[in-house]
Write a protein that holds these residues in place. Structure first.
Motif, mmCIF file in Angstrom:
data_model
loop_
_atom_site.group_PDB
_atom_site.id
_atom_site.type_symbol
_atom_site.label_atom_id
_atom_site.label_comp_id
_atom_site.label_asym_id
_atom_site.label_seq_id
_atom_site.Cartn_x
_atom_site.Cartn_y
_atom_site.Cartn_z
ATOM 1 N N SER A 36 0.809 -1.221 0.000
ATOM 2 C CA SER A 36 0.000 0.000 0.000
ATOM 3 C C SER A 36 0.843 1.273 0.000
ATOM 4 C CB SER A 36 -0.958 0.010 1.195
ATOM 5 O OG SER A 36 -0.240 -0.156 2.402
ATOM 6 N N SER A 37 1.846 1.382 0.883
ATOM 7 C CA SER A 37 2.621 2.626 0.935
ATOM 8 C C SER A 37 3.988 2.505 0.264
ATOM 9 C CB SER A 37 2.789 3.072 2.387
ATOM 10 O OG SER A 37 3.479 2.076 3.122
ATOM 11 N N SER A 38 4.620 1.325 0.339
ATOM 12 C CA SER A 38 5.906 1.107 -0.320
ATOM 13 C C SER A 38 6.145 -0.391 -0.459
ATOM 14 C CB SER A 38 7.054 1.745 0.466
ATOM 15 O OG SER A 38 7.248 1.079 1.691
ATOM 16 N N LYS A 74 8.316 3.903 -3.372
ATOM 17 C CA LYS A 74 7.196 4.571 -2.701
ATOM 18 C C LYS A 74 5.956 4.469 -3.575
ATOM 19 C CE LYS A 74 9.921 6.211 0.521
ATOM 20 N NZ LYS A 74 10.215 5.336 1.608
ATOM 21 N N SER A 76 2.765 5.856 -2.504
ATOM 22 C CA SER A 76 1.714 6.748 -2.005
ATOM 23 C C SER A 76 1.027 7.556 -3.107
ATOM 24 C CB SER A 76 2.285 7.685 -0.944
ATOM 25 O OG SER A 76 3.362 8.420 -1.480
ATOM 26 N N ASN A 77 1.700 7.808 -4.222
ATOM 27 C CA ASN A 77 1.101 8.603 -5.298
ATOM 28 C C ASN A 77 0.375 7.740 -6.335
ATOM 29 O OD1 ASN A 77 3.502 7.492 -6.193
ATOM 30 N ND2 ASN A 77 3.895 9.145 -7.640
#
Length: 101
Positions: A36-38, A74, A76-77
């Motif tokens: 999900s985040s990295s 990463k 997140s985007n």
């Protein structure tokens, strides 16, 4: 009448290229996957490589130059979905599917 006959033998030997053998042994591992985040990418040590991230429609969404044997990507985007990671260097062309949740 003169008649001549001879045979000639040509011996060809070939070795598999070292780079081909390296390519067959190389893996690109992602963990966690789904993420999900990295996510951590682990791969054979390289000096210079391009890390390409494509969405499921084939659109390039991220490109980074990397070296070493691991990289933290990463996320997140990125939107939720399926992505394809390609790692391209002089030694390797590796790919793996990534699920972003």
């Amino acid at each position: 009448d003169m008649y001549c006959e001879w045979t000639d033998t040509i011996i060809v030997s070939a070795e598999i290229c070292n780079s081909y053998e390296l390519q067959q042994q190389a893996n690109l591992t992602l963990y966690p996957n789904p993420a999900s985040s990295s996510t951590e990418l682990v791969f054979p040590a390289i000096k210079n490589a391009s890390l390409l991230l494509y969405d499921n429609s084939g659109r390039l969404v991220q490109q980074t130059n990397i070296s070493g044997s691991s990289y933290t990507l990463k996320l997140s985007n990125l939107e939720t979905g399926i992505y394809h990671i390609k790692l391209i260097s002089n030694e390797y062309n590796l790919s793996e599917k990534l699920i972003v949740k």
